[in-house]
Design a protein around this motif. Structure first.
Motif, PDB file in Angstrom:
ATOM      1  N   TYR A   1       3.752 -48.975  48.200  1.00 29.43           N
ATOM      2  CA  TYR A   1       3.612 -50.417  47.638  1.00 29.43           C
ATOM      3  C   TYR A   1       4.846 -51.036  46.942  1.00 29.43           C
ATOM      4  CZ  TYR A   1      -1.391 -50.244  48.928  1.00 29.43           C
ATOM      5  OH  TYR A   1      -2.688 -50.067  49.663  1.00 29.43           O
ATOM      6  N   LEU A   2       5.444 -50.160  46.086  1.00 30.44           N
ATOM      7  CA  LEU A   2       6.498 -50.585  45.509  1.00 30.44           C
ATOM      8  C   LEU A   2       7.688 -50.798  46.556  1.00 30.44           C
ATOM      9  CD1 LEU A   2       6.699 -48.245  42.491  1.00 30.44           C
ATOM     10  CD2 LEU A   2       5.609 -50.662  42.466  1.00 30.44           C
ATOM     11  N   ARG A   3       7.658 -50.084  47.458  1.00 34.76           N
ATOM     12  CA  ARG A   3       8.854 -50.095  48.499  1.00 34.76           C
ATOM     13  C   ARG A   3       8.667 -51.564  49.460  1.00 34.76           C
ATOM     14  NH1 ARG A   3      12.292 -45.966  49.885  1.00 34.76           N
ATOM     15  NH2 ARG A   3      12.309 -43.885  48.557  1.00 34.76           N
ATOM     16  N   ARG A   4       7.161 -51.599  49.901  1.00 32.92           N
ATOM     17  CA  ARG A   4       7.261 -52.615  50.513  1.00 32.92           C
ATOM     18  C   ARG A   4       7.416 -53.898  50.219  1.00 32.92           C
ATOM     19  NH1 ARG A   4       3.943 -53.567  54.917  1.00 32.92           N
ATOM     20  NH2 ARG A   4       3.275 -51.622  55.233  1.00 32.92           N
TER      21      ARG A   4
ATOM     22  N   THR B   1       4.976 -41.439  47.389  1.00 35.77           N
ATOM     23  CA  THR B   1       3.637 -41.456  46.678  1.00 35.77           C
ATOM     24  C   THR B   1       3.040 -42.545  47.103  1.00 35.77           C
ATOM     25  OG1 THR B   1       4.482 -42.642  44.999  1.00 35.77           O
ATOM     26  CG2 THR B   1       4.512 -40.314  44.417  1.00 35.77           C
ATOM     27  N   ARG B   2       1.671 -42.859  46.844  1.00 36.76           N
ATOM     28  CA  ARG B   2       0.662 -43.880  47.178  1.00 36.76           C
ATOM     29  C   ARG B   2       1.201 -45.043  46.601  1.00 36.76           C
ATOM     30  NH1 ARG B   2      -4.828 -41.399  45.014  1.00 36.76           N
ATOM     31  NH2 ARG B   2      -3.613 -40.768  43.534  1.00 36.76           N
TER      32      ARG B   2
ATOM     33  N   LEU C   1       0.952 -47.130  36.269  1.00 37.68           N
ATOM     34  CA  LEU C   1       0.335 -46.873  37.748  1.00 37.68           C
ATOM     35  C   LEU C   1       1.511 -45.661  37.991  1.00 37.68           C
ATOM     36  CD1 LEU C   1      -0.055 -50.258  39.777  1.00 37.68           C
ATOM     37  CD2 LEU C   1      -1.859 -48.832  38.655  1.00 37.68           C
ATOM     38  N   ILE C   2       2.552 -45.374  38.019  1.00 41.76           N
ATOM     39  CA  ILE C   2       3.274 -44.390  38.498  1.00 41.76           C
ATOM     40  C   ILE C   2       3.184 -43.124  37.804  1.00 41.76           C
ATOM     41  CG2 ILE C   2       5.734 -43.431  38.426  1.00 41.76           C
ATOM     42  CD1 ILE C   2       6.838 -46.070  38.901  1.00 41.76           C
ATOM     43  N   LYS C   3       2.716 -43.311  36.339  1.00 35.11           N
ATOM     44  CA  LYS C   3       2.156 -41.890  35.743  1.00 35.11           C
ATOM     45  C   LYS C   3       0.858 -41.690  35.931  1.00 35.11           C
ATOM     46  CE  LYS C   3       4.453 -40.207  32.730  1.00 35.11           C
ATOM     47  NZ  LYS C   3       5.268 -39.224  32.938  1.00 35.11           N
ATOM     48  N   CYS C   4       0.138 -42.499  36.407  1.00 35.11           N
ATOM     49  CA  CYS C   4      -1.234 -41.974  36.921  1.00 35.11           C
ATOM     50  C   CYS C   4      -1.278 -41.512  38.369  1.00 35.11           C
ATOM     51  CB  CYS C   4      -2.273 -43.365  36.801  1.00 35.11           C
ATOM     52  SG  CYS C   4      -2.535 -43.836  35.156  1.00 35.11           S
ATOM     53  N   ASP C   5      -0.458 -41.949  39.156  1.00 32.36           N
ATOM     54  CA  ASP C   5      -0.468 -41.586  40.275  1.00 32.36           C
ATOM     55  C   ASP C   5       0.246 -40.165  40.626  1.00 32.36           C
ATOM     56  OD1 ASP C   5      -0.734 -41.996  43.394  1.00 32.36           O
ATOM     57  OD2 ASP C   5       1.373 -42.534  43.456  1.00 32.36           O
ATOM     58  N   SER C   6       1.168 -39.657  39.962  1.00 28.56           N
ATOM     59  CA  SER C   6       1.758 -38.509  40.192  1.00 28.56           C
ATOM     60  C   SER C   6       2.565 -38.071  38.776  1.00 28.56           C
ATOM     61  CB  SER C   6       2.771 -38.670  41.281  1.00 28.56           C
ATOM     62  OG  SER C   6       3.954 -39.582  41.107  1.00 28.56           O
TER      63      SER C   6
END
Length: 324
Positions: free
Chosen positions: A211-214, A206-207, A154-159
């Motif tokens: 969610y990762l932080r929340r 990032t988007r 997800l991280i690689k796809c997002d940015s």
């Protein structure tokens, strides 16, 4: 061990310790005042003042520091003690026999040695904490490996940019350690120093990072830090050296701040489950967070760690507080 006191008093203690070379090794003598070096030729090497002692202990931590100046004034004793008590070692003081009951310390020819500050997590407690960290980190890394893989995709796809983000923070004994996290910011906007605080709706995040932080999922790679012996599952949170509160840096404006580094930093901690999670703006709140860290250090138990772990899971799953 090292000795604080470069005069005749320190030499008396050094000579007594040398009678048991199989038990004691004197690494050196430290003192802010060097006039004692002219009174007596020390049998141990003089290595510098108290600042040099702190630097020495960052590199090569002794088991014991003995404060060996019999005629200390109250003010000077407190000044020395406050400076060295941040170190995760036993601190003893050598007292004249006439000043203290011999039954409370190990007898010497003219003095008694009395423990005044105990190293946290020594002996069996250290073994329990060590095994706790290793077992839990290994089990979680195995169990969470599919989630690690999904987050990485997800991280690689997002940015654009790396999957992980590494930041230098305070570790055990105030030594810097590289703390690993999932990257939650755009690579070109990230701040490895931690000086620029993250705020709500921060455009750098990032988007997927939100969610990762929340849900604190960005913290999961720190399990590798635990396995490597740099961190613990539970302990005072690792802060960046430049972390600020109010108008100053934490260690400058919060008294006894460095005491929190007498244990390995934790992925979670008592202060976090007590509500001090995320940004701290007021100095009074920073002091309260420190008080929880010190309480944890002084009252550690396996049961306390388990309660903190359970409470952390409950907060992350059901409160969903945004840590920015």
């Amino acid at each position: 061990m090292v000795i604080v006191g470069a005069g005749a008093d320190g030499e008396k203690v050094a000579r007594w310790l040398r009678q048991a070379p199989d038990r004691y090794e004197i690494l050196g003598i430290f003192d802010d005042r060097t006039r004692g070096l002219n009174e007596v030729r020390p049998s141990a090497q003089y290595l510098g003042n108290l600042d040099d002692l702190l630097a020495f202990c960052r590199r090569s931590l002794p088991d014991i520091i003995i404060l060996s100046i019999f005629s200390l004034s109250r003010e000077r004793f407190l000044g020395i003690f406050q400076k060295i008590r941040v170190l995760p070692v036993d601190i003893d003081i050598a007292l004249k026999k006439s000043d203290f009951d011999d039954e409370n310390g190990a007898s010497g020819p003219e003095f008694s040695i009395v423990l005044i500050e105990k190293q946290p997590l020594s002996g069996f407690d250290y073994v329990v904490k060590f095994l706790e960290d290793k077992i839990i980190s290994i089990l979680l890394l195995l169990f969470l490996s599919p989630i690690f893989a999904l987050i990485a995709i997800l991280i690689k796809c997002d940015s654009k940019g790396p999957i992980f983000f590494e930041q230098m923070r305070y570790g055990f004994n105030s030594n810097p350690i590289p703390v690993l996290k999932f990257r939650t910011m755009y690579t070109t906007m990230s701040d490895p120093t931690g000086v620029q605080k993250t705020v709500r709706d921060d455009p750098r995040v990032t988007r997927i990072g939100r969610y990762l932080r929340r849900y604190s999922l960005d913290e999961l790679p720190q399990l590798w830090n635990v396995l490597a012996g740099q961190m613990s599952i539970v302990g005072p949170r690792a802060h960046v050296a430049s972390m600020r509160v109010g108008e100053g840096i934490y260690e400058d404006v919060v008294k006894n701040y460095l005491l929190r580094h007498k244990l390995h930093p934790g992925i979670t901690g008592l202060a976090q489950v007590k509500g001090f999670r995320g940004e701290i703006k007021a100095i009074k709140d920073a002091r309260r967070r420190l008080s929880y860290d010190i309480f944890y250090i002084n009252h550690w138990s396996l049961w306390l760690d388990l309660k903190i772990i359970i409470e952390t899971v409950r907060i992350v799953l059901f409160k969903n507080e945004d840590t920015y």
